[in-house]
Design an enzyme around this catalytic site. Sequence first.
Site, PDB file in Angstrom:
ATOM      1  N   ASP A 124       0.866  -1.166   0.000  1.00 57.78           N
ATOM      2  CA  ASP A 124       0.000   0.000   0.000  1.00 57.78           C
ATOM      3  C   ASP A 124       0.908   1.222   0.000  1.00 57.78           C
ATOM      4  O   ASP A 124       2.065   1.139   0.426  1.00 57.78           O
ATOM      5  CB  ASP A 124      -0.886  -0.035   1.260  1.00 57.78           C
ATOM      6  N   ASP A 168      -1.310  -0.512   6.040  1.00 54.40           N
ATOM      7  CA  ASP A 168      -1.586   0.048   7.366  1.00 54.40           C
ATOM      8  C   ASP A 168      -3.061   0.272   7.631  1.00 54.40           C
ATOM      9  O   ASP A 168      -3.426   0.735   8.711  1.00 54.40           O
ATOM     10  CB  ASP A 168      -0.847   1.381   7.524  1.00 54.40           C
ATOM     11  N   ASP A 171      -6.386  -2.877   3.563  1.00 54.83           N
ATOM     12  CA  ASP A 171      -5.239  -3.720   3.208  1.00 54.83           C
ATOM     13  C   ASP A 171      -5.336  -5.119   3.805  1.00 54.83           C
ATOM     14  O   ASP A 171      -4.466  -5.960   3.550  1.00 54.83           O
ATOM     15  CB  ASP A 171      -3.928  -3.070   3.677  1.00 54.83           C
TER      16      ASP A 171
END
Length: 1123
Positions: free
Chosen positions: A425, A777, A781
């Site tokens: 990410d 985070d 995700d």
Amino acid sequence: MARGRRRSKLRLSNIYTFGCLRPSADEGQDPHPIQGPGFSRTVHCNQPHMHKKKPLRYRSNYVSTTRYNLITFFPKSLYEQFHRAANFYFLVAAILSVFPLSPFNKWSMIAPLVFVVGLSMLKEALEDWSRFMQDVKINARKALVHKRDGEFRRKKWKKISVGDVVKVEKDGFFPADLLLLSSSYEDGICYVETMNLDGETNLKVKRSLEVTLSLDDDESFKDFTGTIRCEDPNPSLYTFVGNLEYDRQIFPLDPSQILLRDSKLRNTPYVYGVVVFTGHDTKVMQNSTSSPSKRSRIEKTMDYIIYTLLVLLILISCISSSGFAWETKFHMPKMWYLRPDEPENLTNPSNPVYAGVVHLITALLLYGYLIPISLYVSIEVVKVLQATFINKDLHMYDSESGVPAHARTSNLNEELGQVDTILSDKTGTLTCNQMDFLKCSIAGTSYGVRSSEVEVAAAQQMAVDLDDHSRATTPRMSVQEIEVESSGSNHEGEMVMTPRVPIKGFGFEDVRLMNGNWLREPHADDILLFFRILAICHTAIPELNEESGKYTYEAESPDEASFLTAASEFGFEFFKRTQSSVYVHERLSSSGQTIESIIFERLAKNGKTYLGPTTKHLNEYGEAGLRTLALSYRKLDEDEYSAWNAEFHKAKTSIGSDRDELLEKISDMIEKDLILVGATAVEDKLQKGAVKENILNQLTKAVQMVKLEKDPHAAFALIIDGKTLTYALEDDMKFQFLALAVDCASVICCRVSPKQKALVTRLVKEGTGKTTLAIGDGANDVGMIQEADIGVGISGVEGMQAVMASDFSIAQFRFLERLLVVHGHWCYKRIAQMICYFFYKNIAFGLTLFYFEAFTGFSGQSVYNDYYLLLFNVVLTSLPVIALGVFEQDVSSEICLQFPALYQQGKKNLFFDWYRILGWMGNGVYSSLAIFFLNIGVIYEQAFRATGQTADMDAVGTTMFTCIIWAVNVQIALTMSHFTWIQHVLIWGSIGLWYLFVALYGMMPPSLSGNIYRILAEILAPAPIYWISTFLVTVTTVLPYFAHISFQRFLNPMDHHIIQEIKYYKRDLEDRRMWTRERNKAREKTKIGFTARVDAKIRHLRSKLNKKQSNCSAQDTMSPRSV
């Protein structure tokens, strides 16, 4: 609370700019048709007693995340243990050992199995106990619940029932899924933080129905009743369909009235709600799936080795049983001492087949020591200790947040050393998710002279390069002549800025716009519109800081907060909003829409005045690594707006599958014929040390780099959006997409859903067959983190959902380097060497039993005492191998970071491929042959003692066992590269423990020690041949391995061999140039990401410097002085 309590007069709006979107009974909304499957739930408000009997009896509010309970622990845990092939074999062997056919004492088989399985079950119990204690803590939280007569009392969460009316105060968590009835604000709104649900830190606005606004204090619930009919429990966080029957009317409900469990009440003194879903029926628990069971590649390969050894076990057992049948038929009649005239069934020469079949069971038990019974438990102990070292590593401790690294599972430690592809990410992971307003383009003019991180890094590197080569190449040029290209820097005096206190979210510097100077700029009217758009068009909530007197903003995104901070600094301070108005202080003296980059397609013909320069500026900002957004507006008259708003409200309140399409269609009606004003450029700060060449290119270069063309800086990149990705992931296209993706230097998937992230991860994992690591985070995700071979969560600003779903958690992206390059490298080599050594020692030991049985006519006799067999795997050889798995280091952590090429050893699986596995197995076979035949050759046909006695079977067995203990411990000492006092104590202490055991066991009475009585003191120790045999056999067994590693280091050294020798001879201190050269060879330039942008900027600066130098030379040539 008394009814007369003063209520808050602050009328804050919801996140929609239009306040008329509030659900109201007066606007003619029809109730939802609640019927059919999936819509059977009925809730009697303020009457929880009606839900104690079926069919209205629902689940309690008690939640449990444990894997076991008191009833299921033993059956489920035993199943987990015995579904492993090795453990299942030893279970069968332990059962068979109680019958007379067993060659061993039954306890020599049962005791190790109980110890190993019991230790593993204890580990499972301790891990589940920690989950249970966390559940107890959550279930014991307390909330205010209405009891009777308007009185609210505190009750534990686990005792809250469906239908209860709950009061939640500011900064409190919602104990269940609630229907919002009212709040401390007159308009019935409240602000909710859903970080624990979806990872988002921005506040969501919830609002109650108007009909329940009067329920504004405790006493108002004295006679409150109502009925909710709604959907059944489901995992959808963003949908809710139901009706409230209250005051003889029916009112439709939607997600804006639902407060979900584990959400947090913010910026609102209190709210009242009625419980709709409890416990595991709540949406957050419906979404909580157990983490998938992940196993490392080494562990999967280990299963195949176990199967190989089982096949070997069956093969030699069949050979043994066939040999026994042959002996029974042809040699048994000559063995008069077995009374062939009165044969037993097992020794009857007339029925050799029966004898062979029965002997097969004996052989399967006898040779069972080929399978290392303590392998699994030893690996689990080692992995737990490795995980402890990861958790305690101070180099991965973030002092700012106080968060250490955490190995949430110990099953994948070695997998960290074999990562081939990283899927990451961006926002919050590679970056801080902290936006700084840096530049802007208004009316075709670019403003902002401050450089981005990409530009600064390029200038710094350029300065270093020029400083290194200035004397040899460009003596005229100095480091001070390097300029970072910035718009507006060519205006006289405009670079002189007064130092100011840094402001979070605002990094803009340009005197042309600051302090009201923009009024003197051309197109001041357009600049005014630009600032007003920043201050008005948003969804933020203002909060006044009483100490500083300034406003801070709770916004949907950090970008939005930075826009408001910038607008405030420019003199346009947003400070209040109501349902229909936005209030802005304009210190220097009204509405627009901000649209994304697709805004260019929606511009009016007369709105493209600044399109050309704005597009140019957007490209420049993008090259500098900035996030860009275009701004435009459209002026509406009141009638036009009213007509559109009526259509928008109608679409907003519609119920059906086409609701989203209707909203998009209505939005398109207003988002057209726009007039472009300008664009913003904000910088998402990179995390400290987030992008470093050594981690990313060493992990991905082999599969993600394409063969460079003529341009040495060329590299292909693939960018795909979510809509296109939907088609690319279909079955008939996904492998073509994968083939293209792996040939590119980088792949960027933008605007993708959490499910698409997971699908891309699965495609890469299954399509390439190599180890993937996903890092993120946020809650979005979680899918890819769970799908990847290894999931890493970052404890960022987007909540803990990613961390809770991960296998490892770190506080900053930069710690990923040490997690992989240091701990991953170490753990991979330790586990690989440990497993190979395990199979070596068990083959070396187990095959001696086969040789002795063949030597004694396949009699089924063991040459070793039962207690020797009991102690071999569990005590005498287990501790050194654990030391190998925990403390071994081929190189130090500093060397791992300086030479990231060492990581390739794990990625290429150099230490656990079948070549190395079979090599260790072959070494075990050789050692078994040397141990058996050397001992038999030395002892068998000569006197063992000075008085002339020969050695009996127990003396031979004890001598042979002594040689085995010495051989396997010296072998593991040769395997180790790094020694501490712990390794020395465990290795040589294991040998000493063997002698201590034999001495003490021999001192016991003959009724207990049997034939081992005083065997060391009186028989073995006084015999020189015993010590000669031990020395000779030990040297012979380790000689081939010693020769192998010596020749390998001399003729074909591996990377770590070279580094070890450099460090040992201190060449790194004596020849720093050589050391630097070797370090540089361990890195390769990346062609992607931040560093690639820096390189591109450096090339651009060099080009400018060369042109400048050429111009200077030309001027010198043309000047009179040169003539």
